[in-house]
Design an enzyme around this catalytic site. Structure first.
Site, PDB file in Angstrom:
ATOM      1  N   LEU A  10     -41.556 -12.715  12.499  1.00 36.90           N
ATOM      2  CA  LEU A  10     -42.374 -13.496  11.565  1.00 36.90           C
ATOM      3  C   LEU A  10     -42.518 -12.785  10.211  1.00 36.90           C
ATOM      4  CD1 LEU A  10     -45.172 -14.901  13.936  1.00 36.90           C
ATOM      5  CD2 LEU A  10     -42.872 -15.756  13.496  1.00 36.90           C
ATOM      6  N   TYR A 143     -41.866   6.521   5.250  1.00 39.38           N
ATOM      7  CA  TYR A 143     -40.928   5.425   5.527  1.00 39.38           C
ATOM      8  C   TYR A 143     -39.488   5.929   5.439  1.00 39.38           C
ATOM      9  CZ  TYR A 143     -38.610   0.860   4.625  1.00 39.38           C
ATOM     10  OH  TYR A 143     -37.797  -0.246   4.645  1.00 39.38           O
ATOM     11  N   LYS A 147     -36.517   6.231   8.192  1.00 39.92           N
ATOM     12  CA  LYS A 147     -35.235   5.534   8.013  1.00 39.92           C
ATOM     13  C   LYS A 147     -34.054   6.489   8.237  1.00 39.92           C
ATOM     14  CE  LYS A 147     -36.608   1.547   7.901  1.00 39.92           C
ATOM     15  NZ  LYS A 147     -36.229   0.649   8.990  1.00 39.92           N
TER      16      LYS A 147
HETATM   17  C1  AKB Z   1     -39.739  -1.301   0.378  1.00 36.70           C
HETATM   18  O1  AKB Z   1     -39.915  -1.473  -0.837  1.00 36.70           O
HETATM   19  O2  AKB Z   1     -40.388  -0.526   1.076  1.00 36.70           O
HETATM   20  C2  AKB Z   1     -38.618  -2.077   1.045  1.00 36.70           C
HETATM   21  C3  AKB Z   1     -37.361  -1.288   1.094  1.00 36.70           C
HETATM   22  C4  AKB Z   1     -36.554  -1.092  -0.112  1.00 36.70           C
HETATM   23  O3  AKB Z   1     -37.014  -0.800   2.132  1.00 36.70           O
HETATM   24  N1  AKB Z   1     -38.410  -3.323   0.363  1.00 36.70           N
END
Ligand code: AKB
Length: 320
Positions: A10, A143, A147
């Site tokens: 979603l 983040y 990744k």
């Molecule tokens: C973000 O801005 O965190 C995402 C990405 C580029 O992974 N859109």
């Protein structure tokens, strides 16, 4: 026949990907899942199989995989960059522990797994222009850490356990259907809504900040093309650089002005998100994706702006 489970269905990518997958593979072969029901997605939930699934709950995931004889997982459940800096623990938990569960299911049940990586997998020491496929990856956000670690973990499961893992490094994704949540590139979506509603936008990303971007139809094509690609041709797996355009706020504003001449852009820079943007590349080299599985995006900035404004006018009920 593919039997696909999409996690985070979603969200911004998932809500549009589900429609495409159900068209290609058949409604009952594309199972949507999300950790909670979200308003505005009634059609997606009612038009085909839908399950509440928390990717951190391995048993719940395994039950759904068994129930539908799933052979492919597209793992879109994730916390994005800006939100990840505000809540690093949840970012790690969902992006890494969740991915670990998905990969374990892939190993046990012999599933194909797609996991998106991001331009966030790069950092300040990465060559910023025409960033190569294989280069320095020392990100400075949680983040980004998840990744890079996710890319390595997916490659590990491929090499060690022969799990068919594949992924791309998505740039900022622009779409009109579902808003992104908690990303750094979100400004490039909000600008279109505000241009139509108020003919002005205050950007939290500064003038001159160049980032890679892509229109959602190309992102969906990337996922399907890579999943369907001949494995014998893949030298890389996790994850391919993909891009469709690279621009800074002034350039997207100029493309909007072509359609809304009164549109005005000003700035109120958010230092947190600006620091993240500054640590990411200006433009990616996506030649490996082009060579290995025929990546070829259709939308440039001009074509995307035209389509975004047309579609959003209808969605927001705003006259020309
Ligand atoms: C973000 O801005 O965190 C995402 C990405 C580029 O992974 N859109």
């Amino acid at each position: 026949m593919r039997k696909i489970l999409v996690t985070g269905a979603l969200g911004q990518i998932g809500s549009e990907l589900m429609v495409k997958l159900r068209e290609i593979y058949g409604v009952n072969n594309a199972v949507a899942s999300n950790r909670r029901i979200k308003e505005g997605h009634e059609a997606l939930i009612e038009n085909g199989p839908f399950e509440i699934v928390n990717i951190n709950n391995l048993k719940q995931m395994a039950d759904v995989v068994d129930k539908y004889n799933i052979n492919t997982i597209i793992n879109l459940a994730a916390i994005l960059s800006a939100k990840g800096e505000n809540d690093p623990a949840s970012c790690w938990d969902i992006n890494m522990n969740g991915l670990y569960n998905v990969l374990e299911l892939g190993r046990e049940k012999r599933l194909q797994i797609f996991t998106p990586s991001s331009i966030a997998a790069f950092g300040p020491s990465t060559p910023p222009d025409n960033t190569p496929q294989d280069t320095i990856q020392r990100p400075n956000t949680m983040y980004g850490v998840t990744k890079v670690a996710g890319e390595l973990l997916c490659d590990y499961y491929y090499k060690k356990f022969d799990v068919d893992t594949r992924g791309v490094r998505f740039p900022g994704l622009i779409s009109y259907e579902t808003l992104p949540g908690g990303g750094t590139t979100d400004y490039a979506v909000h600008i279109y809504y505000e241009a139509l509603k108020h003919k002005k936008y205050t950007s939290f990303i500064d003038k001159g900040t160049q980032m890679d971007m892509m229109y959602m139809p190309d992102a969906l094509d990337a996922i399907v093309s890579l999943m369907e690609a001949d494995p014998a041709k893949l030298k890389h797996r996790n994850a391919f650089n993909v891009t469709a355009m690279s621009f800074e706020p002034e350039e997207i504003a100029a493309s909007i002005k072509e359609h809304i001449p009164e549109f005005k852009l000003d700035y109120d820079v958010d230092s947190g998100r600006q620091a993240i943007a500054d640590s990411w590349p200006n433009s990616l080299d996506d030649s490996a994706a082009r060579e290995e599985w025929g990546w070829n995006p259709k939308y440039n900035l001009e074509a995307m702006t035209k389509d975004m404004l047309e579609k959003l006018r209808i969605k927001l009920n705003i006259e020309d």
